[in-house]
Design an enzyme around this catalytic site. Structure first.
Site, mmCIF file in Angstrom:
data_model
loop_
_atom_site.group_PDB
_atom_site.id
_atom_site.type_symbol
_atom_site.label_atom_id
_atom_site.label_comp_id
_atom_site.label_asym_id
_atom_site.label_seq_id
_atom_site.Cartn_x
_atom_site.Cartn_y
_atom_site.Cartn_z
ATOM 1 N N GLU A 122 67.809 56.522 44.490
ATOM 2 C CA GLU A 122 69.026 56.455 43.683
ATOM 3 C C GLU A 122 70.263 56.288 44.557
ATOM 4 O O GLU A 122 71.346 56.032 44.062
ATOM 5 C CB GLU A 122 69.163 57.709 42.826
ATOM 6 C CG GLU A 122 68.185 57.751 41.676
ATOM 7 C CD GLU A 122 68.282 56.511 40.802
ATOM 8 O OE1 GLU A 122 69.298 56.341 40.121
ATOM 9 O OE2 GLU A 122 67.327 55.710 40.806
ATOM 10 N N ARG A 160 74.320 33.114 62.048
ATOM 11 C CA ARG A 160 74.670 31.689 62.083
ATOM 12 C C ARG A 160 76.113 31.450 62.527
ATOM 13 O O ARG A 160 76.474 30.334 62.873
ATOM 14 C CB ARG A 160 74.351 30.982 60.771
ATOM 15 C CG ARG A 160 75.115 31.508 59.569
ATOM 16 C CD ARG A 160 74.706 30.824 58.278
ATOM 17 N NE ARG A 160 75.220 29.476 58.199
ATOM 18 C CZ ARG A 160 74.501 28.373 58.318
ATOM 19 N NH1 ARG A 160 73.214 28.434 58.531
ATOM 20 N NH2 ARG A 160 75.063 27.193 58.216
ATOM 21 N N ASP A 175 80.060 24.932 56.498
ATOM 22 C CA ASP A 175 79.435 25.654 55.391
ATOM 23 C C ASP A 175 80.438 25.857 54.260
ATOM 24 O O ASP A 175 81.633 25.952 54.499
ATOM 25 C CB ASP A 175 79.000 27.052 55.840
ATOM 26 C CG ASP A 175 77.823 27.037 56.796
ATOM 27 O OD1 ASP A 175 77.157 25.990 56.890
ATOM 28 O OD2 ASP A 175 77.579 28.069 57.435
#
Ligand code: ADE
Length: 238
Positions: A122, A160, A175
């Site tokens: 939880e 990256r 990107d």
């Protein structure tokens, strides 16, 4: 300099170095082989000071699920941090965190050492979160079974961005969400095409075959803006 990740988890096997582990292939694997990044997974259970090496217990106040106990995690963090003199940036993966965005990825990629805490059950006892004072990061508005996959996603996004991680030095600049455009605005990527020139009766935009690099760059920027306006107008809000 090598970026060091430490992952604190009750499932260290998920970070095994052998393919087909998620980070054992492709860009992360190559970056690791090139010495740009290293990662070490530590089992929180190894630090549990109770009879059955328990890391979780039932919540005070009742209710379903289990809560990760303070002591094993706290001791694991302290031990892992002491194992290397480089200071760590502590990060907790949790749906309660701030949604992960590219600017944070880029900032974290400049740090020497990142300590990722993957919660389960939880959640964590709130007191250990308060003491550790981590950056709390969420991948989005959905719930995963644990923080491990979220940690791997964060690691991949950071790796990256490390200089030299991609074959082509500036390709991560291209990107989606990387800064670009005169205002430095973050945009979605433009469409891409490759061979063959015709597929199922569909051609490719003429401009891409023109050889005019200025024209191509302008077309791509326009496509990025158009896509962002159509799909993610929220990115263009100041
Ligand atoms: N752990 C469980 N769900 C998560 C999410 N959406 N992001 C980060 N960590 C998580």
């Amino acid at each position: 300099m090598t970026l060091r990740f430490d992952i604190l988890t009750t499932f260290p096997e998920m970070f095994g170095l052998e393919a087909p582990a998620a980070l054992g292939l492709s860009i992360p694997a190559r970056a690791r082989a090139a010495g740009l990044v290293e990662w070490h997974a530590t089992n929180i259970r190894d630090f549990a000071e109770n009879k059955h090496s328990k890391t979780d217990d039932r919540p005070f106040g009742g209710g379903p699920g289990m809560v990760m106990m303070c002591q094993p995690l706290w001791d694991a963090v302290r031990a892992v941090e002491a194992s290397d003199p480089r200071p760590t940036t502590r990060i907790l993966l949790t749906p309660q965190g701030a949604p992960l965005k590219q600017p944070l990825v880029e900032e974290l990629a400049t740090r020497p050492r990142l300590l990722l805490i993957a919660g389960h059950y939880e959640g964590l006892d709130e007191r250990v979160i308060e003491k550790l004072d981590p950056i709390e990061v969420s991948l989005g508005d959905y719930v995963l079974s644990g923080g491990e996959l979220a940690a791997m996603v964060l690691m991949d996004a950071i790796i990256r961005k490390l200089p030299g991680a991609l074959g082509h030095e500036d390709s991560s600049e291209e990107d989606s969400f990387s800064a670009r455009g005169p205002g430095g605005e973050r945009l979605l990527d433009c469409p891409h095409y490759t061979k063959p020139r015709e597929w199922m009766g569909m051609g490719v935009p003429e401009v891409l075959l023109s050889g005019d690099h200025g024209k191509i760059a302008r077309w791509r920027l326009e496509q990025m803006r158009e896509r962002t306006r159509a799909r993610r107008p929220d990115l263009l809000e100041p």
